[in-house]
Scaffold this motif. Sequence first.
Motif, mmCIF file in Angstrom:
data_model
loop_
_atom_site.group_PDB
_atom_site.id
_atom_site.type_symbol
_atom_site.label_atom_id
_atom_site.label_comp_id
_atom_site.label_asym_id
_atom_site.label_seq_id
_atom_site.Cartn_x
_atom_site.Cartn_y
_atom_site.Cartn_z
ATOM 1 N N GLY A 28 64.333 63.484 63.845
ATOM 2 C CA GLY A 28 64.073 64.710 64.575
ATOM 3 C C GLY A 28 65.043 64.977 65.694
ATOM 4 N N THR A 29 64.754 66.044 66.404
ATOM 5 C CA THR A 29 65.532 66.480 67.544
ATOM 6 C C THR A 29 64.857 65.969 68.816
ATOM 7 O OG1 THR A 29 64.306 68.542 67.876
ATOM 8 C CG2 THR A 29 66.065 68.570 66.223
ATOM 9 N N SER A 30 65.327 66.436 69.950
ATOM 10 C CA SER A 30 64.675 66.088 71.214
ATOM 11 C C SER A 30 63.477 66.993 71.493
ATOM 12 C CB SER A 30 65.675 66.199 72.375
ATOM 13 O OG SER A 30 66.203 67.514 72.448
ATOM 14 N N ASN A 31 63.234 67.957 70.576
ATOM 15 C CA ASN A 31 62.121 68.886 70.738
ATOM 16 C C ASN A 31 60.964 68.477 69.839
ATOM 17 O OD1 ASN A 31 63.757 70.631 72.456
ATOM 18 N ND2 ASN A 31 64.878 71.124 70.583
ATOM 19 N N MET A 32 59.968 69.315 69.696
ATOM 20 C CA MET A 32 58.842 69.043 68.812
ATOM 21 C C MET A 32 59.227 69.412 67.386
ATOM 22 S SD MET A 32 54.900 70.415 68.940
ATOM 23 C CE MET A 32 54.524 69.401 70.366
ATOM 24 N N ASP A 33 59.080 68.458 66.455
ATOM 25 C CA ASP A 33 59.455 68.651 65.062
ATOM 26 C C ASP A 33 58.243 68.379 64.180
ATOM 27 O OD1 ASP A 33 62.253 68.914 65.897
ATOM 28 O OD2 ASP A 33 62.151 66.748 66.207
ATOM 29 N N ILE A 34 57.890 69.335 63.329
ATOM 30 C CA ILE A 34 56.700 69.243 62.490
ATOM 31 C C ILE A 34 57.124 69.249 61.025
ATOM 32 C CG2 ILE A 34 54.494 70.300 61.886
ATOM 33 C CD1 ILE A 34 54.619 69.326 64.768
ATOM 34 N N ALA A 35 56.782 68.191 60.291
ATOM 35 C CA ALA A 35 57.110 68.078 58.870
ATOM 36 C C ALA A 35 55.960 68.601 58.027
ATOM 37 C CB ALA A 35 57.403 66.630 58.515
ATOM 38 N N ASN A 36 56.285 69.391 57.007
ATOM 39 C CA ASN A 36 55.259 69.957 56.140
ATOM 40 C C ASN A 36 55.359 69.536 54.688
ATOM 41 O OD1 ASN A 36 53.766 71.541 58.031
ATOM 42 N ND2 ASN A 36 55.454 73.014 58.080
ATOM 43 N N ALA A 37 56.545 69.129 54.214
ATOM 44 C CA ALA A 37 56.696 68.821 52.793
ATOM 45 C C ALA A 37 57.805 67.805 52.579
ATOM 46 C CB ALA A 37 56.995 70.093 51.995
ATOM 47 N N VAL A 38 57.703 67.051 51.484
ATOM 48 C CA VAL A 38 58.743 66.109 51.077
ATOM 49 C C VAL A 38 58.943 66.244 49.575
ATOM 50 C CG1 VAL A 38 57.111 64.199 50.699
ATOM 51 C CG2 VAL A 38 59.516 63.686 51.189
ATOM 52 N N ASP A 39 60.180 66.077 49.125
ATOM 53 C CA ASP A 39 60.474 66.121 47.691
ATOM 54 C C ASP A 39 61.587 65.132 47.392
ATOM 55 O OD1 ASP A 39 60.066 66.975 45.095
ATOM 56 O OD2 ASP A 39 61.479 68.641 45.223
ATOM 57 N N VAL A 40 61.633 64.671 46.138
ATOM 58 C CA VAL A 40 62.698 63.781 45.682
ATOM 59 C C VAL A 40 63.769 64.622 44.998
ATOM 60 C CG1 VAL A 40 63.268 61.772 44.286
ATOM 61 C CG2 VAL A 40 61.001 61.936 45.340
ATOM 62 N N LEU A 41 65.011 64.475 45.432
ATOM 63 C CA LEU A 41 66.109 65.250 44.863
ATOM 64 C C LEU A 41 66.631 64.578 43.599
ATOM 65 C CD1 LEU A 41 68.041 66.191 48.126
ATOM 66 C CD2 LEU A 41 66.078 67.315 47.050
ATOM 67 N N ALA A 42 67.489 65.299 42.875
ATOM 68 C CA ALA A 42 67.986 64.811 41.589
ATOM 69 C C ALA A 42 68.765 63.503 41.721
ATOM 70 C CB ALA A 42 68.867 65.883 40.937
ATOM 71 N N ASN A 43 69.398 63.278 42.877
ATOM 72 C CA ASN A 43 70.182 62.057 43.076
ATOM 73 C C ASN A 43 69.365 60.916 43.674
ATOM 74 O OD1 ASN A 43 69.828 62.977 45.671
ATOM 75 N ND2 ASN A 43 72.007 63.286 46.129
ATOM 76 N N GLY A 44 68.046 61.092 43.781
ATOM 77 C CA GLY A 44 67.196 60.050 44.325
ATOM 78 C C GLY A 44 66.995 60.107 45.826
ATOM 79 N N MET A 47 64.036 64.757 50.606
ATOM 80 C CA MET A 47 64.172 65.929 51.464
ATOM 81 C C MET A 47 62.845 66.165 52.176
ATOM 82 S SD MET A 47 63.333 69.388 51.844
ATOM 83 C CE MET A 47 62.892 69.951 50.218
ATOM 84 N N ILE A 48 62.884 66.270 53.508
ATOM 85 C CA ILE A 48 61.719 66.604 54.309
ATOM 86 C C ILE A 48 62.005 67.940 54.984
ATOM 87 C CG2 ILE A 48 60.008 65.678 55.909
ATOM 88 C CD1 ILE A 48 61.811 63.139 56.051
ATOM 89 N N CYS A 49 61.040 68.847 54.954
ATOM 90 C CA CYS A 49 61.259 70.131 55.614
ATOM 91 C C CYS A 49 60.046 70.522 56.443
ATOM 92 C CB CYS A 49 61.608 71.233 54.616
ATOM 93 S SG CYS A 49 60.224 71.797 53.614
ATOM 94 N N GLY A 50 60.295 71.359 57.423
ATOM 95 C CA GLY A 50 59.255 71.836 58.321
ATOM 96 C C GLY A 50 59.878 72.770 59.336
ATOM 97 N N TYR A 51 59.643 72.478 60.610
ATOM 98 C CA TYR A 51 60.235 73.322 61.641
ATOM 99 C C TYR A 51 60.367 72.546 62.944
ATOM 100 C CZ TYR A 51 55.306 74.040 63.035
ATOM 101 O OH TYR A 51 53.999 73.870 63.413
ATOM 102 N N THR A 52 61.243 73.045 63.802
ATOM 103 C CA THR A 52 61.433 72.501 65.134
ATOM 104 C C THR A 52 61.199 73.603 66.162
ATOM 105 O OG1 THR A 52 62.975 71.301 66.592
ATOM 106 C CG2 THR A 52 63.932 72.932 65.118
ATOM 107 N N ILE A 53 60.620 73.244 67.289
ATOM 108 C CA ILE A 53 60.329 74.227 68.342
ATOM 109 C C ILE A 53 61.289 73.976 69.498
ATOM 110 C CG2 ILE A 53 58.578 75.234 69.833
ATOM 111 C CD1 ILE A 53 56.462 74.015 67.998
ATOM 112 N N ASN A 54 62.240 74.873 69.675
ATOM 113 C CA ASN A 54 63.257 74.723 70.705
ATOM 114 C C ASN A 54 62.747 75.225 72.058
ATOM 115 O OD1 ASN A 54 64.851 73.749 68.681
ATOM 116 N ND2 ASN A 54 66.433 75.323 68.833
ATOM 117 N N PRO A 55 63.475 74.915 73.139
ATOM 118 C CA PRO A 55 63.096 75.464 74.457
ATOM 119 C C PRO A 55 62.970 76.988 74.388
ATOM 120 C CG PRO A 55 64.762 73.781 74.717
ATOM 121 C CD PRO A 55 64.624 73.990 73.236
ATOM 122 N N GLY A 56 62.018 77.522 75.105
ATOM 123 C CA GLY A 56 61.732 78.941 75.012
ATOM 124 C C GLY A 56 60.738 79.264 73.923
#
Length: 337
Positions: A28-44, A47-56
């Motif tokens: 993650g970053t130095s901010n708040m990072d929330i993961a929502n999904a994970v998947d296995v890519l073709a090369n093994g 991938m984790i995706c979600g969002y990060t909440i930046n200052p402001g």
Amino acid sequence: GQATTNTYDFYLVKTDANGSTQWANTYGTSNMDIANAVDVLANGNYMICGYTINPGNVYYDYAVVTNSSGAVQWQQQFGSATADISYDGIGTVGSQTVMTGATYQTGDANVNFIKANAIGATNASAFLSLPGNQTAWAIKRTADGGYIVCGNSNSPTNGGYDIFLAKTDSNFNLTWQQHYGGVNNDYGYDVIESGSNFYVLGYYDTQTASALTVIKTDASGNALWTKHPARSFGDVGNSMIATSGGFMICGYTNTNDKANEMVMMKIDLNGDTIFTKHFGGSGNDAGFSIVPTSTGGFAMAGEYEKASNNEDMYVVRTDLSGNRSWGGKRPCHGRSV
């Protein structure tokens, strides 16, 4: 899932077939990072995706790709300076990734798409410019090379939000959209393509309780039937996979002696229940994701409420009949497996 360090970070744990931890890492970053999904890519890679909440309080789509040992290959935030949130992501051809969720570039929520190449650079981005608010909770690649997304929308509406299903081509151009629901708030959380049909999972709000809902559609999204394959009202379906003779569903249900517990349900191709299994403790427990295992059976990820009212990541493995093989908890939030 996500783990609490300074704020929240992405959290990825790999276990063996018996649930023993092989490795666990935070990202993650130095901010708040929330993961929502994970998947296995073709090369093994993972991938984790979600969002990060930046200052402001600005939200950006955020993704991390690791190798099979959990080492970071790339990490990147995407989006505009308005608000962009990824709720699901999948691997595509050539170990590329596609994420979807919502963007607020127009002021309303619109379904967005971000396609990144194997090193994290943006290959394409788009959003569905439709009236009202739409959010995608799930995305799948379709047999024709396009995409199908499932979520919720308030336009057009029968009252509140409807289940929203949209088909795009490979470049995220809208092919068709459909809405399903009643007079209250209805949400779609997963979708499966099976032959020339789509099966949509979510729930209908009946004013007094939620009803787990499965909708079968034709190739253009026209509803063929709607079923509520649950033992009682108060059930929510979050994840669905195809299996022999039908589908496996993961979610949560109300019980007589507590609020919620993780539920696994198998339905046939007509939407009728074959069996239902429950897992959890004495608190509020929920299932958010289900996958088949390589040695047979299924694995589910969700959350388990402790006596302190905090939640642990909860992973359960079962055989093909839904009988528990093992279950494990870790001190973090669990969202995907």
